[in-house]
Design a protein around this motif. Structure first.
Motif, mmCIF file in Angstrom:
data_model
loop_
_atom_site.group_PDB
_atom_site.id
_atom_site.type_symbol
_atom_site.label_atom_id
_atom_site.label_comp_id
_atom_site.label_asym_id
_atom_site.label_seq_id
_atom_site.Cartn_x
_atom_site.Cartn_y
_atom_site.Cartn_z
ATOM 1 N N SER A 149 0.852 -1.190 0.000
ATOM 2 C CA SER A 149 0.000 0.000 0.000
ATOM 3 C C SER A 149 0.890 1.243 0.000
ATOM 4 O O SER A 149 1.987 1.239 0.571
ATOM 5 C CB SER A 149 -0.930 0.014 1.219
ATOM 6 N N THR A 182 -0.833 4.328 0.663
ATOM 7 C CA THR A 182 -1.740 5.300 1.265
ATOM 8 C C THR A 182 -1.013 6.132 2.318
ATOM 9 O O THR A 182 -0.402 5.583 3.239
ATOM 10 C CB THR A 182 -2.937 4.585 1.898
ATOM 11 N N CYS A 239 -5.336 -2.369 -4.159
ATOM 12 C CA CYS A 239 -6.483 -1.465 -4.251
ATOM 13 C C CYS A 239 -6.140 -0.324 -5.198
ATOM 14 O O CYS A 239 -5.321 0.542 -4.871
ATOM 15 C CB CYS A 239 -6.860 -0.920 -2.875
ATOM 16 N N SER A 290 -7.284 3.346 -3.830
ATOM 17 C CA SER A 290 -6.388 3.990 -2.867
ATOM 18 C C SER A 290 -5.134 4.511 -3.558
ATOM 19 O O SER A 290 -4.631 5.587 -3.205
ATOM 20 C CB SER A 290 -6.024 3.013 -1.757
ATOM 21 N N ARG A 297 -6.188 7.655 -5.448
ATOM 22 C CA ARG A 297 -6.463 8.725 -4.482
ATOM 23 C C ARG A 297 -5.163 9.332 -3.952
ATOM 24 O O ARG A 297 -5.105 10.528 -3.654
ATOM 25 C CB ARG A 297 -7.299 8.163 -3.335
ATOM 26 N N GLU A 298 -4.132 8.541 -3.851
ATOM 27 C CA GLU A 298 -2.854 9.044 -3.364
ATOM 28 C C GLU A 298 -2.128 9.868 -4.433
ATOM 29 O O GLU A 298 -1.350 10.771 -4.100
ATOM 30 C CB GLU A 298 -1.968 7.864 -2.949
#
Length: 299
Positions: free
Chosen positions: A124, A126, A147, A150, A153-154
């Motif tokens: 990840s 995030t 994901c 995510s 979005r980052e």
């Protein structure tokens, strides 16, 4: 001692209970040793990173750490990277082909423009990369990212990002993965080593924002247009089309319910012309002439 409890106190535990307690004890010891070994490995990796950086600086005759703009730490088998807050001017960082599983060492390195993290074990990103506003090249292929939302979005606030690699991750197997990334990251021009074409952008927009394409295509006469209303999730991202409605466009394009109507034309203006030469004494003494006339016309 209370009566009736002597048998319980004097009774020996069964063999099954002894085996269960023994296995629990062995598991606890195993996890304790494993965590201790992991902590030792982190400290060892941090020391190795600092030693390798010191060697690079010494080899390039760099005395001030704030002047470091590029670090090569690839193929070192690192599992943990210590914070690199000392290197404020860092622009390029190579960390590929290691065993890194999290990216939490670039909290204050705001000037990073190229980041190479391929062939690691990252699960990840995030909360790890959104502060890198100057980033234009990011390699994250062959990792364990699961994901796509995510990840997008980052990265969606990185307006300079034009090269992105995400292939070789579980997210690259999701449906409409490429269209989703292209639509939500419009600055990316090279995705997974393939140039993003205009047709792909149009297809992504038609998939995730069909109402915009519908409005654009409906400015025509005598067509029956299909409009799909999209829905959003709790975080403001497009989740997908859910409702379809048909609109007849048979009159004027501005009669469409989703297109604003034009302003009405202003009311007509009237202008008057009066011949003052026929008034006054000339009119009083010359009775043979006609009375003064007034000319009015409308525009």
């Amino acid at each position: 001692m209370e009566p009736g409890r002597s048998g319980i106190l004097n009774s020996k535990p069964s063999s099954k209970r002894i085996e269960m307690l023994t296995s629990m004890k062995s598991d606890m010891l195993f996890h304790a040793r494993k965590s201790e070994a992991a902590m030792k490995q982190r400290k060892t990796d941090a020391q190795r990173v600092y030693v390798d950086i010191a060697r690079q600086l010494h080899g390039n005759a760099v005395r001030c750490k704030t002047n470091v703009t590029e670090l090569y730490l690839a193929d070192k088998n690192y599992s943990e990277i210590p914070p690199l807050t000392i290197y404020k001017s860092l622009h390029i960082l190579w960390l590929n082909n290691n065993r890194i599983y999290r990216v939490d060492f670039l909290r204050t390195n705001f000037q990073v423009t190229e980041l190479y993290l391929q062939n690691n074990m990252i699960t990840s990103i995030t909360g790890s990369l959104k502060q890198l506003k100057c980033l234009n090249t990011l390699f994250l292929h062959v990792n364990q990212l699961t994901c796509v939302r995510s990840c997008v979005r980052e990265l969606r606030n990185m307006l300079s990002l034009h090269t992105l690699n995400l292939f070789g991750n579980p997210i690259s197997q999701e449906e409409n993965y490429r269209e989703y990334v292209i639509h939500h990251l419009p600055s990316v021009t090279l995705l997974d080593r393939q140039t993003v074409s205009r047709g792909e952008r149009t297809a992504a927009e038609r998939l995730f924002r069909p109402y915009v394409v519908g409005i654009r295509d409906s400015i025509k006469f005598g067509r029956r247009e299909v409009f799909v209303e999209e829905t959003h999730d709790g975080e403001g991202e497009v989740r997908g089309p859910t409702k379809v409605r048909f609109v007849e466009v048979t009159k004027h394009p501005h009669s469409h319910p989703l297109v604003s109507k034009p302003r009405r034309s202003p009311p007509p203006m009237s202008y008057s012309y009066f011949d003052w030469c026929t008034t006054g004494e000339e009119f009083l003494w010359s009775k043979q002439r006609s009375p003064p006339s007034r000319l009015t016309f409308t525009v």
